[in-house]
Structure formats: structure tokens, C-alpha cells
Design an enzyme around this catalytic site. Structure first.
Site, PDB file in Angstrom:
ATOM      1  N   CYS A   1     -17.287 -70.531 -41.590  1.00  0.00           N
ATOM      2  CA  CYS A   1     -16.731 -70.081 -40.125  1.00  0.00           C
ATOM      3  C   CYS A   1     -17.718 -69.097 -39.593  1.00  0.00           C
ATOM      4  CB  CYS A   1     -15.287 -69.385 -40.406  1.00  0.00           C
ATOM      5  SG  CYS A   1     -14.189 -70.102 -41.325  1.00  0.00           S
TER       6      CYS A   1
ATOM      7  N   ARG B   1     -21.537 -73.724 -37.361  1.00  0.00           N
ATOM      8  CA  ARG B   1     -21.105 -73.087 -38.560  1.00  0.00           C
ATOM      9  C   ARG B   1     -19.883 -73.684 -39.164  1.00  0.00           C
ATOM     10  NH1 ARG B   1     -24.090 -68.920 -40.670  1.00  0.00           N
ATOM     11  NH2 ARG B   1     -22.537 -68.541 -42.088  1.00  0.00           N
TER      12      ARG B   1
ATOM     13  N   TRP C   1     -13.276 -73.276 -39.677  1.00  0.00           N
ATOM     14  CA  TRP C   1     -13.574 -74.237 -40.262  1.00  0.00           C
ATOM     15  C   TRP C   1     -12.656 -74.319 -41.334  1.00  0.00           C
ATOM     16  CZ3 TRP C   1     -14.734 -76.640 -45.003  1.00  0.00           C
ATOM     17  CH2 TRP C   1     -15.240 -77.968 -44.877  1.00  0.00           C
TER      18      TRP C   1
ATOM     19  N   ASN D   1     -14.293 -64.425 -42.453  1.00  0.00           N
ATOM     20  CA  ASN D   1     -15.091 -65.420 -43.028  1.00  0.00           C
ATOM     21  C   ASN D   1     -14.943 -65.350 -44.640  1.00  0.00           C
ATOM     22  OD1 ASN D   1     -16.443 -66.480 -40.835  1.00  0.00           O
ATOM     23  ND2 ASN D   1     -18.375 -66.007 -41.442  1.00  0.00           N
ATOM     24  N   GLY D   2     -14.944 -66.343 -45.164  1.00  0.00           N
ATOM     25  CA  GLY D   2     -14.740 -66.323 -46.735  1.00  0.00           C
ATOM     26  C   GLY D   2     -13.357 -66.810 -47.114  1.00  0.00           C
TER      27      GLY D   2
ATOM     28  N   GLU E   1     -31.817 -89.308 -49.942  1.00  0.00           N
ATOM     29  CA  GLU E   1     -31.885 -88.609 -48.531  1.00  0.00           C
ATOM     30  C   GLU E   1     -31.537 -89.329 -47.492  1.00  0.00           C
ATOM     31  OE1 GLU E   1     -31.242 -85.598 -47.705  1.00  0.00           O
ATOM     32  OE2 GLU E   1     -32.087 -85.388 -45.780  1.00  0.00           O
TER      33      GLU E   1
ATOM     34  N   LYS F   1     -28.152 -89.003 -44.960  1.00  0.00           N
ATOM     35  CA  LYS F   1     -28.283 -88.666 -43.556  1.00  0.00           C
ATOM     36  C   LYS F   1     -27.299 -89.756 -42.902  1.00  0.00           C
ATOM     37  CE  LYS F   1     -29.467 -85.717 -43.302  1.00  0.00           C
ATOM     38  NZ  LYS F   1     -30.329 -84.571 -44.271  1.00  0.00           N
TER      39      LYS F   1
ATOM     40  N   GLU G   1     -23.520 -88.909 -43.339  1.00  0.00           N
ATOM     41  CA  GLU G   1     -22.987 -87.721 -42.705  1.00  0.00           C
ATOM     42  C   GLU G   1     -23.122 -87.796 -41.331  1.00  0.00           C
ATOM     43  OE1 GLU G   1     -26.634 -84.444 -43.729  1.00  0.00           O
ATOM     44  OE2 GLU G   1     -24.613 -83.764 -43.165  1.00  0.00           O
TER      45      GLU G   1
ATOM     46  N   HIS H   1     -29.343-104.084 -62.567  1.00  0.00           N
ATOM     47  CA  HIS H   1     -28.427-103.772 -63.722  1.00  0.00           C
ATOM     48  C   HIS H   1     -26.870-103.864 -63.058  1.00  0.00           C
ATOM     49  CE1 HIS H   1     -31.084-103.238 -66.774  1.00  0.00           C
ATOM     50  NE2 HIS H   1     -31.930-102.227 -65.996  1.00  0.00           N
TER      51      HIS H   1
ATOM     52  N   LYS I   1     -22.425 -76.395 -41.146  1.00  0.00           N
ATOM     53  CA  LYS I   1     -23.720 -76.397 -41.367  1.00  0.00           C
ATOM     54  C   LYS I   1     -23.880 -75.457 -42.778  1.00  0.00           C
ATOM     55  CE  LYS I   1     -28.073 -76.668 -40.736  1.00  0.00           C
ATOM     56  NZ  LYS I   1     -28.748 -77.650 -41.111  1.00  0.00           N
TER      57      LYS I   1
HETATM   58  O1  M6R Z   1     -27.995 -74.542 -46.662  1.00  0.00           O
HETATM   59  P1  M6R Z   1     -28.229 -75.560 -47.784  1.00  0.00           P
HETATM   60  O2  M6R Z   1     -29.759 -76.156 -47.784  1.00  0.00           O
HETATM   61  O3  M6R Z   1     -28.002 -74.680 -49.079  1.00  0.00           O
HETATM   62  O4  M6R Z   1     -27.399 -76.641 -47.714  1.00  0.00           O
HETATM   63  C1  M6R Z   1     -26.937 -77.648 -48.548  1.00  0.00           C
HETATM   64  C2  M6R Z   1     -26.226 -78.773 -48.217  1.00  0.00           C
HETATM   65  O5  M6R Z   1     -25.088 -78.093 -47.843  1.00  0.00           O
HETATM   66  C3  M6R Z   1     -26.816 -79.366 -47.168  1.00  0.00           C
HETATM   67  O6  M6R Z   1     -28.401 -79.745 -47.390  1.00  0.00           O
HETATM   68  C4  M6R Z   1     -26.017 -80.502 -46.536  1.00  0.00           C
HETATM   69  O7  M6R Z   1     -26.101 -81.418 -47.393  1.00  0.00           O
HETATM   70  C5  M6R Z   1     -26.746 -81.088 -45.257  1.00  0.00           C
HETATM   71  N1  M6R Z   1     -25.639 -81.216 -44.277  1.00  0.00           N
HETATM   72  C6  M6R Z   1     -27.170 -82.359 -45.213  1.00  0.00           C
HETATM   73  O8  M6R Z   1     -27.803 -83.088 -44.186  1.00  0.00           O
END
Ligand code: M6R
Ligand code: UD1
Length: 697
Positions: free
Chosen positions: A2, A33, A88, A115-116, A569, A573, A576, A592, A692
Site C-alpha cells: 500500500c 504500489r 492493496w 502499510n504492512g 522473463e 511479462k 502479468e 520430454h 509494484k
Molecule cells: O522489487 P523487486 O525487484 O524485489 O520485485 C520482485 C518482483 O516482485 C518483481 O520483479 C515482479 O515480478 C515484477 N512485477 C515483474 O515484472
């Protein structure tokens, strides 16, 4: 996860409209965030009246809700404290009652944003219910607001009127968990207390006159004599719990030196509290990062930092730093989305990662943050790279070159799994934590776990001043600039380069590696320009996404060796951002099992750039085309050996050194995920269910 934001003005005249706009704009900059709901608390027209406004959805919806309230926006406040939050959902679904600020009672005596996670909230809730408190929400946070009132009332019953920060200390004794917390109360008008534990929090300071000193003293309880009377004019009558004492100089001991004026007359000041510098920078560049367990108390135009106890190793001051980040950096500029802007920033961001650290002419890599530690790292028994999501992929992408150059065994771990297994860690291990935000809870917990076992910890982090950057022994800031889009793009390429630079630094004493090191350093020099070339593929990719890929439900990515990380990766992308199922597959594993999926319908993207595994990748592509599959092939420019007849499309990328090729190969995938998402009408910067900065386990 948050975002929290607070604004305090002292002797600075502001209208209610100004104040609510400042709070809402602050939230808008934190929206990335977490964003399922938002709320603010500001003063009403009557004395002691606190108004709370909440709304589910984006911050824009809250803005409309506040505007619809027919408040007198012109009412002026010379002194005022307001707090705000974007949520969030973790405890309790996104609905209005679960939005922050939460309150102690129907009169809003104490209102808080958090937050938390409060881990003992169930016990506290049971206890407070027994004491007659009625809960309105499903959140863990609400118990903190109730606890404030309960402890305050108990103090008053016992004849004490605690200072606001003293009250905070008493509340903190009762709660377990992680928090960034702001509290406002009608009992302490125009004041805010704030604290953090495992969750970021900073205070921006804006004054007309230059601050006397660029630090704030930490006030420990034993430094304040218990029985001295409050001094003249001090309105902080606190019933003897924490009296403010008179020093030899005639100054209040607890007066914040930074805010002292020559003549002793209070100075106008504004304070901006936030979980993220991005929301403060437009107001002031002067910021103070709170440490875990610090209690910031803002009143009478001063910022005080208190601690409940004096622990060994805790600094007696907190510096007020000047943020270098420019507002323009956090705006979208000519791009439609932050993600697109960040993809396009990569020629510059990758250059910035290397700037001042690589002497290309003499083939020397010098990382200021690691120099002192290189000998220790070289002697370690193994290197463990620990991260989540995209950051984990950057570790996978560089593991092999790390092993080759350093000849130290390297393992790569997902932070959550590493902790679940309670993996053995020893004092002669080096643990590298890679994180864009530097606040990811899983990575942070894994870091604590390694610190407890006396391993050497190294951070590779984008956010300066973040928890991981501060808690590691040493490290490298990747200097990619703020990344706002939830999908990580420029952080990946900069992490990748930072990790390669670490491997290069660690091997600079190895004669046998000289040629290989020179080849890689020469390759790095070309990367920013080569990225520019790859970005010219955008229109071709856009067409592909509006035609062949438009209606697809699933997609496979094939990669091998260095390109397995690119496949993973790319698949992350696409998942997500476009919500399309996609999977990165190690090309060698195709036969396999995965081959069963291949037909003339399923789109497959194959990485066939030149390295030692190229022949093997080509044979995997043949296995695909033999089953009527029509792959999209990513290959090097002018590579005549690629059979384009059987391909659905080809995308050409410049040739780089094998271990750097992934920096170029990932970019078409970033663009594919972006255009798939845009074509599907998805809000690219705010994909559903994601935030984020993932600050919960
Ligand atoms: O801030 P961080 O690099 O530690 O975050 C790790 C993951 O949460 C972050 O890379 C997430 O997978 C991204 N949204 C991917 O695009
Ligand atoms: C530093 C300065 C940079 C300046 C340069 C000039 C900072 C943040 N960086 O860059 O502005 O131009 O010197 O000499 O002030 N660290 C960790 N954990 C991490 C990341 C970093 O402990 O995760 C530590 C490093 O060990 C180092 C410090 O933070 O002590 C700064 O790291 P970094 O920014 O990478 O250092 P320089 O590149 O030398």
C-alpha cells in the site's frame, strides 16, 4: 504494497482545498504500489472534528468522492495535519469499510493509516472487543486505532496525559508485525506521529529558511530527566511522562536543532510523510529516511525522532538528505504508459548503470560499493543469489558467467522457496540480494535470515535508501532511475549489467580470464546503442500483436543456455501484463513432454541467436516445424541460416557476446507483452491483482 502519505503545515496558510489536493496528489504518485481503494483524513469545521473520506477503486474515485461532499474548500488552516492511504487488500476485501484511514471510535479521536501486517491482530481484537470496542472492518489495522484510544483513555484515567510520541511507544509495545504507520488525533491537534518497522517511511521537509543543520537528533528516553518542569510557552503538557527539559543554553533539550531559528521565533514549515520519495519530490528534495522503530513526532513546526530504548549501534542522528531524483523522471513524458517509457529508457538506463564504473579504454570495472569487499567475496565458499520475479530472472541470466569468471559455485534461489526450505547458510557464504524496489518482503526476510547466520550480504538494488540497500553489508545501486510500471523492464536490463559487472570485478585478478573479460567489457560498451536498434522493431511487433497473436490464448517461449532466462522473463511479462497464458520452456526439455502441445495453432517464440548452443536450438525449432508449428524466431541480424519459410515471423536483433545477448533478446518480449496488453484494453501500468512493491509475504 500500500502507499501512505501525510501532510502537516505549520504557520503556512492553506485552504481545505489545497490540503485535500496535496493529499490526493500524494496518493496518485503512490498509486503504482497498490490501488484497490484509497482514503484521507482531514480536519472539519468544528474544533476537534476529523473528517474521513474513503472510496474503493483508484485515487481518482476518491477525489470525486471528496468533491461531492460539499465541503467548504476555502476554509483556511494555518496549522493542520492530514493523512492519506492507497490500499492493496491483504486482510479484508476491497470495500469501503476496509479502506484506510481507520478510526478508534465514532468520534474519530484517533485515525491511522498503515502499510504492512499486524500479526497479533486477532488476539488484540479479541481483547479490545472484551473491553467494549466495536470493530467496523475486517482489517488487521483497525485494532491499532482502537488500541490508541484504549491506552490513551487508560492514561487519562490514571491522571496522565501522555505526549503523542509517548502514547505511540505504549501502543508499539502491544503490536507485532510490520508497519509503516501515521496517526492523527483530535487530542493532539495539528500533530502527526509516525513509525516504521520493515516498511519504508520518510519525511520530506520544506522550510522558507535554510535548516540550521542537516540532521535531526534522536531522542532517547534516558536523556530526558523525568522531573523537570515543561518550559515556558511549551504547550506540550504531558503529565510528567516525558517532560521537556531546559538545557544550559536555555534551549529546550528536545528542540530539534535543525529547526532552530536565530531569534527563537517559530518558523513556518511543511512536512510530507510518505512511503515513497516519488510522492514527495514535487514538494521538496530535503528528506529524512526513518529507521525501523524510529518514532517521528511532528508538532509546532518541528520534526522530532524518538526511540523507546537505546540499543547498541543505533545512530544518535538521522540525516536530512537531498534527493537527486527529478520530478520529470517520474512523469510519463510523451509515452502512453510508464512501462512504454521505461522500455524506451533502456539505452540510457543501461548506460547509467555502467557510468563512472567501467573504463572501456583500459578494460577496468570499478564498483565503488564493492571495492573493500572484493577480497572477502573472492574467498567465499559459494555465492547464493536470492530474489523474486524479474529480479530472480536477472540472476538466472548471469549465473553462468558468474561461475565461469569467478570459478565460485553459484546457486540461484527464489526468496520464498529459500526460506520455506530453511536452506543452510554459513558464515563463509556470500548472499546477493537482487531487488528493484529493495522492499520486497520475501527478499527482505531472506536477507534477515542470512544476516542472522553471519553470511556476507550484497545488495543489487535500484531504490537508494530502501530497506535491502540499507540492511546489506555492501552492494551496487543499479542506477536505472525510478521504475513506476508494475512490469519490471529497465530494472531487469540494469540488474543484469550490474551482476555482470560484479562478476567482472571479482575476476579482475585472474590472468586466465583477461581475454574473456575484455570481450565482455567491449560488448557492454555497445549495449546502449544496440538496444536503440532493437527498439526500432516496435512497429513490426505492434503489427504482429494486432494480427497473428491477437486472438491467441496461450504462448510458449523456447530458450536454451543464456536464453532460458530470456524465455522465463518474456513469459512472465506476457502473463502479468496481457493476462495471456505463457510459459518459458528450456528448449532441451521440449521432447520430454512439452512437444505434445505443439500444433499449427499454438504460437511459439524461439530464441535462436548465435552462441555455442545455436545448433541445438535450431534442432528444437525443427522439432516444432516438423509438427506444423510456425514459430516466431528471434535471431541475429542477417543470419542466413535461419529458415524463414516455415516461421510465422522473424525478429532480428544485433549480435552481442553470448553472456550479454539476453539484454537485447528480452526487449522484443517486453514490447510484445506491452502491445498484447494495450490491444486487449488493459491498463498496462496497473495490471489486475498486482502491485509494484510486494511488501507482504
Ligand atoms: O522489487 P523487486 O525487484 O524485489 O520485485 C520482485 C518482483 O516482485 C518483481 O520483479 C515482479 O515480478 C515484477 N512485477 C515483474 O515484472
Ligand atoms: C556512490 C554514490 C554516487 C556517487 C559515487 C561517486 C550513493 C548512493 N552513490 O556511488 O552518488 O556518484 O559514489 O563516488 O551515494 N550499498 C549497499 N547495499 C546495496 C547497494 C549499495 O550496502 O544494495 C552500499 C554500497 O556498498 C556503498 C553505498 O551503498 O557503500 C553506495 O553504493 P553505490 O551507489 O552502488 O556506490 P557508487 O557507485 O560508488
Amino acid at each position: 504494497m500500500c502507499g501512505i502519505f501525510g501532510y502537516v503545515n505549520y504557520l503556512v496558510e492553506k485552504t481545505r482545498g489545497d490540503i485535500s489536493d496535496t493529499l490526493i496528489e500524494g496518493l496518485q504518485r503512490l498509486e503504482y504500489r497498490g490501488y484497490d481503494s484509497a482514503g484521507i483524513a482531514i480536519d472539519g469545521d468544528k474544533a476537534d472534528e476529523t473528517l474521513i473520506f474513503k472510496q474503493i477503486g483508484k485515487v481518482g474515485a476518491l477525489k470525486k468522492e471528496v468533491e461531492s461532499q460539499n465541503l467548504d474548500r476555502t476554509a483556511t488552516f494555518v496549522n493542520h495535519a492530514g493523512i492519506a492511504h492507497t490500499r492493496w487488500a491483504t486482510h479484508g476485501e476491497p470495500k469501503t469499510v476496509n479502506c484506510h484511514p481507520h478510526r478508534s471510535d465514532i468520534n474519530n479521536e484517533f485515525v491511522i493509516v498503515h502499510n504492512g501486517i499486524i500479526t497479533n491482530y486477532r488476539e488484540l481484537k479479541t481483547l479490545l472487543k472484551q473491553k467494549g470496542y466495536t470493530f467496523e472492518s475486517d482489517t488487521d489495522t483497525e485494532c491499532i486505532a482502537k488500541l490508541f484510544k484504549h491506552i490513551y483513555d487508560t492514561n487519562i484515567k490514571n491522571g496522565n496525559e501522555p505526549d503523542f510520541n509517548e502514547l505511540m511507544k505504549q501502543v508499539l509495545y502491544e503490536i507485532d508485525g510490520s508497519y509503516g504507520l501515521l496517526v492523527k488525533s483530535s487530542h493532539y491537534p495539528n500533530e502527526v506521529v509516525a513509525t516504521r518497522k520493515g516498511s519504508p517511511l520518510l519525511v520530506g521537509v520544506k522550510t522558507e529558511k535554510k535548516l540550521k543543520v542537516d540532521f535531526v537528533d534522536v531522542e532517547f528516553p534516558d536523556e530526558l530527566p523525568n522531573n523537570e518542569a515543561p518550559i515556558n510557552g511549551n504547550t506540550h503538557q504531558n503529565g510528567g511522562l516525558l517532560p521537556v527539559a531546559q538545557g544550559d543554553s536555555g534551549l529546550r533539550h528536545s528542540q530539534s536543532r535543525a529547526f532552530l531559528s536565530e531569534d527563537g521565533i517559530p518558523q513556518p514549515a511543511e512536512f510530507f510523510l510518505s512511503s515513497d520519495p516519488a510522492s514527495v519530490i514535487q514538494h521538496t528534495k530535503k528528506v529524512l529516511f526513518l529507521e525501523d522503530d524510529d518514532i517521528a513526532h511532528i508538532y509546532d513546526g518541528e520534526l522530532h525522532i524518538h526511540r523507546a530504548t537505546r540499543e547498541a549501534g543505533i545512530s544518535a542522528t538521522r540525516s536530512i538528505q537531498t534527493l537527486e531524483m527529478e520530478l520529470a523522471q517520474i512523469m510519463k513524458g510523451p509515452f502512453s504508459h510508464f512501462m512504454q517509457k521505461e522500455i524506451y529508457e533502456q539505452p540510457e538506463s543501461t548506460f547509467n548503470t555502467m557510468r563512472g564504473r567501467i573504463d572501456f579504454d583500459n578494460h577496468i570495472v570499478k564498483l565503488g560499493g564493492l571495492q573493500k569487499w572484493l577480497t572477502t567475496i573472492r574467498r567465499c565458499r559459494r555465492i547464493i543469489m536470492i530474489a523474486c520475479g524479474t529480479s530472480y530472472h536477472s540472476c538466472l541470466a548471469t549465473r553462468s558467467i558468474f561461475e565461469e569468471l569467478t570459478e565460485i559455485p553459484v546457486s540461484v534461489e527464489l526468496a520464498s522457496d529459500f526460506l520455506d526450505r530453511r536452506s543452510p547458510v554459513f558464515r563463509d557464504d556470500t548472499c546477493i540480494f537482487v531487488s528493484q524496489s529493495g522492499e520486497t518482503a520475501d527478499s527482505m526476510l531472506a536477507l534477515q535470515y542470512c544476516l542472522e547466520r553471519d553470511a556476507l550480504t550484497v545488495g543489487v538494488v535500484n531504490s537508494v535508501g530502501s530497506s535491502i540497500s540499507r540492511a546489506t553489508h555492501c552492494g551496487v545501486h543499479i542506477n536505472a532511475g525510478p521504475e513506476i510500471g508494475v512490469a519490471s523492464t529497465k530494472a531487469y536490463t540494469s540488474q543484469y549489467i550490474a551482476l555482470v559487472m560484479i562478476a567482472l570485478s571479482l575476476s579482475d585478478d585472474r590472468v586466465s580470464k583477461i581475454n574473456r573479460r575484455h570481450e565482455i567489457i567491449d560488448g557492454l560498451k555497445q549495449i546502449p546503442e544496440q538496444i536503440k536498434t532493437v527498439l526500432t522493431l516496435e512497429s513490426k511487433i505492434k503489427d504482429l500483436c494486432t494480427s497473428e497473436l491477437a486472438q491467441q490464448k496461450s504462448l510458449l517461449l523456447l530458450g536454451r543456455g543464456y536464453q532460458f532466462a530470456s524465455a522465463l522473463e518474456g513469459a512472465l511479462k506476457i502473463k502479468e501484463i496481457s493476462y495471456m497464458h505463457s510459459e518459458g520452456v528450456l528448449a532441451g526439455e521440449l521432447k520430454h513432454g512439452v512437444l505434445a502441445l505443439v500444433d499449427d495453432q499454438l504460437p511459439i517464440i524461439a530464441f535462436a541467436t548465435r552462441d555455442s548452443l545455436f545448433p541445438k536450438v535450431m534442432s528444437s525449432i525443427e522439432q516444432v516445424t516438423a509438427r506444423s508449428g510456425r514459430p516466431i524466431i528471434i535471431h541475429n541480424t542477417d543470419d542466413k541460416s535461419i529458415n524463414t519459410d516455415k516461421a510465422l515471423a522473424t525478429l532480428e536483433v544485433p549480435l552481442s557476446v553470448d553472456c550479454l545477448q539476453g539484454l537485447l533478446n528480452v526487449i522484443p518480449l517486453q514490447l510484445i507483452s506491452y502491445w498484447l496488453a494495450v490491444n486487449r484494453g488493459i491498463d498496462v501500468d496497473f495490471p489486475r491483482n498486482l502491485a509494484k512493491s510486494v511488501t507482504v509475504e
